[in-house]
Design an enzyme around this catalytic site. Structure first.
Site, PDB file in Angstrom:
ATOM      1  CG  HIS A   8      -1.818   1.218   1.263  1.00 41.60           C
ATOM      2  ND1 HIS A   8      -3.052   1.237   0.650  1.00 41.60           N
ATOM      3  CD2 HIS A   8      -1.657   2.437   1.825  1.00 41.60           C
ATOM      4  CE1 HIS A   8      -3.614   2.417   0.841  1.00 41.60           C
ATOM      5  NE2 HIS A   8      -2.783   3.167   1.556  1.00 41.60           N
ATOM      6  CB  CYS A   9       1.805   3.606  -2.569  1.00 43.79           C
ATOM      7  SG  CYS A   9       2.696   5.152  -2.829  1.00 43.79           S
ATOM      8  CG  PHE A  10       0.607   5.244   3.586  1.00 43.70           C
ATOM      9  CD1 PHE A  10      -0.644   5.216   4.175  1.00 43.70           C
ATOM     10  CD2 PHE A  10       1.491   4.216   3.872  1.00 43.70           C
ATOM     11  CE1 PHE A  10      -1.007   4.199   5.044  1.00 43.70           C
ATOM     12  CE2 PHE A  10       1.143   3.196   4.739  1.00 43.70           C
ATOM     13  CZ  PHE A  10      -0.110   3.189   5.327  1.00 43.70           C
TER      14      PHE A  10
END
Length: 263
Positions: A110-112
């Site tokens: 997951h890329c914030f």
């Protein structure tokens, strides 16, 4: 979970703010300083060449950033329902993200900074986003170094000049020898350097995993992957028209086999 959801909102805003500041500095500080060269021809002046290159890098970085968000993971619900519907569930590499509340096929992480999960649908755009963000940051750092060198008459010929620039500039700033705008540019130099190196390292790490046919989620969970040639693994992510996608931001151009795996 609340902290993660908050980070999922703050991180994209932080990225957009840094991008806006970079554009402002390039437009109002770096480009005007390059126009002062009277010997350069109008067509091939440093300002025109610098502006064209920076625009190319920025357009690809922001374009792939938007495509990463648009190519969002599938909605939750694939594995829900009666037992007769369970055989249609995705493969084991599929993961449900609690932050996104979505199912991601071939989940990587997951890329914030994009507020989105990275999987089979947006992996290619994410790698190009990291690549061009790294190039744009490092190029902005070089342009900023040239600007600071001209404004403050500082030589960067010594290998340690860049490392000693920040502590020296801080002391000169509090003594009034360095303007606030110049001090802000110096701080941005180190930020561009850090972001550029981080994105470059992350891009190389992702490419290494792709060559092996793996994702970060599979490595973390210890999942076994089927051995395949590295060329086929690259083609599955970047597609046959990889050169066009490298120059122009565009949607996933994966092969038919990769499209079948997404279904």
């Amino acid at each position: 979970m609340l902290a993660l959801r908050l980070l999922n909102v703050v991180a994209p805003a932080y990225f957009l703010c840094i991008s806006l500041v970079t554009f402002v500095l390039q437009l109002f500080l770096f480009l005007p300083s390059m126009r002062e060269d009277p010997t350069a021809t109008p067509l091939f002046s440093p300002a025109v060449l610098h502006g064209a290159l920076f625009l190319f890098l920025s357009a690809n970085a922001l374009g792939n950033y938007v495509l990463v968000i648009q190519n969002s993971p599938d909605d939750l619900g694939t594995c829900q329902g009666t037992m007769s519907q369970r055989p249609q569930c995705p493969p084991p590499s599929t993961h449900f993200c609690r932050v996104c509340s979505r199912v991601t096929l071939r989940h990587d992480h997951h890329c914030f900074f994009t507020g989105n999960c990275i999987g089979s649908r947006n992996m290619r755009n994410f790698i190009l986003f990291c690549l061009y963000t790294s190039l744009a940051c490092l190029y902005s750092m070089v342009a900023g170094v040239a600007y600071i060198s001209a404004v403050l008459s500082i030589s960067f010929a010594h290998p340690l000049a860049f490392l000693t620039l920040l502590p020296t500039s801080i002391s000169q700033f509090f003594s009034g020898a360095v303007l606030g705008s110049d001090m802000f540019v110096i701080l941005m130099l180190y930020l561009w350097f850090a972001v550029g190196l981080a994105c470059a390292g992350f891009c190389c790490h992702q490419l290494l995993l792709i060559l092996r046919g793996q994702t970060r989620y599979q490595v973390r969970k210890g999942m076994a992957v089927r051995a395949r040639p590295w060329r086929k693994n690259l083609q599955e992510v970047f597609g046959k028209r990889w050169l066009l996608g490298l120059l122009v931001p565009m949607f996933n151009v994966g092969t038919e086999s990769s499209k079948q795996q997404d279904k």
